[in-house]
Design a protein around this motif. Structure first.
Motif, PDB file in Angstrom:
ATOM      1  N   GLY A   1       0.815  -1.212   0.000  1.00  0.00           N
ATOM      2  CA  GLY A   1       0.000   0.000   0.000  1.00  0.00           C
ATOM      3  C   GLY A   1       0.846   1.258   0.000  1.00  0.00           C
ATOM      4  N   ILE A   2       1.957   1.217   0.719  1.00  0.00           N
ATOM      5  CA  ILE A   2       2.883   2.359   0.744  1.00  0.00           C
ATOM      6  C   ILE A   2       3.487   2.556  -0.641  1.00  0.00           C
ATOM      7  CG2 ILE A   2       5.078   3.190   1.666  1.00  0.00           C
ATOM      8  CD1 ILE A   2       4.273   1.737   4.317  1.00  0.00           C
ATOM      9  N   ALA A   3       3.923   1.463  -1.256  1.00  0.00           N
ATOM     10  CA  ALA A   3       4.513   1.546  -2.599  1.00  0.00           C
ATOM     11  C   ALA A   3       3.499   2.088  -3.608  1.00  0.00           C
ATOM     12  CB  ALA A   3       5.023   0.174  -3.033  1.00  0.00           C
ATOM     13  N   ALA A   4       2.251   1.649  -3.511  1.00  0.00           N
ATOM     14  CA  ALA A   4       1.207   2.125  -4.427  1.00  0.00           C
ATOM     15  C   ALA A   4       0.940   3.612  -4.211  1.00  0.00           C
ATOM     16  CB  ALA A   4      -0.078   1.324  -4.232  1.00  0.00           C
ATOM     17  N   ALA A   5       0.904   4.046  -2.956  1.00  0.00           N
ATOM     18  CA  ALA A   5       0.669   5.463  -2.668  1.00  0.00           C
ATOM     19  C   ALA A   5       1.807   6.314  -3.201  1.00  0.00           C
ATOM     20  CB  ALA A   5       0.508   5.680  -1.168  1.00  0.00           C
ATOM     21  N   GLU A   6       3.037   5.827  -3.073  1.00  0.00           N
ATOM     22  CA  GLU A   6       4.177   6.580  -3.602  1.00  0.00           C
ATOM     23  C   GLU A   6       4.133   6.649  -5.129  1.00  0.00           C
ATOM     24  OE1 GLU A   6       7.871   5.196  -1.953  1.00  0.00           O
ATOM     25  OE2 GLU A   6       7.467   6.200  -0.037  1.00  0.00           O
ATOM     26  N   ALA A   7       3.698   5.569  -5.768  1.00  0.00           N
ATOM     27  CA  ALA A   7       3.603   5.557  -7.232  1.00  0.00           C
ATOM     28  C   ALA A   7       2.548   6.543  -7.719  1.00  0.00           C
ATOM     29  CB  ALA A   7       3.280   4.150  -7.730  1.00  0.00           C
ATOM     30  N   ASP A   8       1.507   6.778  -6.912  1.00  0.00           N
ATOM     31  CA  ASP A   8       0.427   7.690  -7.289  1.00  0.00           C
ATOM     32  C   ASP A   8       0.712   9.146  -6.927  1.00  0.00           C
ATOM     33  OD1 ASP A   8      -1.046   5.611  -8.302  1.00  0.00           O
ATOM     34  OD2 ASP A   8      -2.312   5.397  -6.528  1.00  0.00           O
ATOM     35  N   THR A   9       1.781   9.388  -6.181  1.00  0.00           N
ATOM     36  CA  THR A   9       2.111  10.747  -5.745  1.00  0.00           C
ATOM     37  C   THR A   9       3.017  11.405  -6.773  1.00  0.00           C
ATOM     38  OG1 THR A   9       1.916  10.106  -3.440  1.00  0.00           O
ATOM     39  CG2 THR A   9       3.130  12.121  -3.884  1.00  0.00           C
ATOM     40  N   VAL A  10       2.619  12.568  -7.265  1.00  0.00           N
ATOM     41  CA  VAL A  10       3.373  13.259  -8.306  1.00  0.00           C
ATOM     42  C   VAL A  10       4.716  13.767  -7.785  1.00  0.00           C
ATOM     43  CG1 VAL A  10       3.355  15.227  -9.881  1.00  0.00           C
ATOM     44  CG2 VAL A  10       1.263  13.919  -9.492  1.00  0.00           C
ATOM     45  N   ASP A  11       4.711  14.416  -6.634  1.00  0.00           N
ATOM     46  CA  ASP A  11       5.948  14.966  -6.098  1.00  0.00           C
ATOM     47  C   ASP A  11       6.015  14.713  -4.598  1.00  0.00           C
ATOM     48  OD1 ASP A  11       8.299  16.354  -5.650  1.00  0.00           O
ATOM     49  OD2 ASP A  11       7.343  18.321  -5.686  1.00  0.00           O
ATOM     50  N   GLY A  12       6.841  13.781  -4.208  1.00  0.00           N
ATOM     51  CA  GLY A  12       6.974  13.449  -2.794  1.00  0.00           C
ATOM     52  C   GLY A  12       8.214  14.026  -2.167  1.00  0.00           C
ATOM     53  N   ALA A  13       8.926  14.880  -2.903  1.00  0.00           N
ATOM     54  CA  ALA A  13      10.180  15.442  -2.395  1.00  0.00           C
ATOM     55  C   ALA A  13       9.973  16.135  -1.055  1.00  0.00           C
ATOM     56  CB  ALA A  13      10.752  16.426  -3.406  1.00  0.00           C
TER      57      ALA A  13
END
Length: 73
Positions: free
Chosen positions: A24-36
């Motif tokens: 779920g964490i990996a999926a959320a990161e993949a869906d986030t445009v800019d996590g910087a």
């Protein structure tokens, strides 16, 4: 609630992060445009892990059916 740990967005979660929540964490990161510059926080609520990104994105594990059947409240 029990505080777990924190780690930067886009890095490998610490070993203390349960395996069942990692997809779920990996999926959320993949869906986030800019996590910087963002960070995750792992907490525990009623024995369940909850990972929250500091933008409000939340990843948790759904309780299994009948999980509360053995509670002695």
């Amino acid at each position: 609630m029990q505080l777990g740990t924190r780690w930067p967005f886009g890095t490998q979660p610490p070993r203390s992060v349960p395996m069942q929540i990692r997809p779920g964490i990996a999926a959320a990161e993949a869906d986030t445009v800019d996590g910087a510059g963002r960070t995750w926080t792992l907490t525990w609520l009623e024995g369940r892990p909850i990972a929250e990104l500091d933008d409000g994105t939340t990843v948790t594990v759904e309780p299994s059916p009948g999980a509360d059947a053995d509670d002695d409240w």
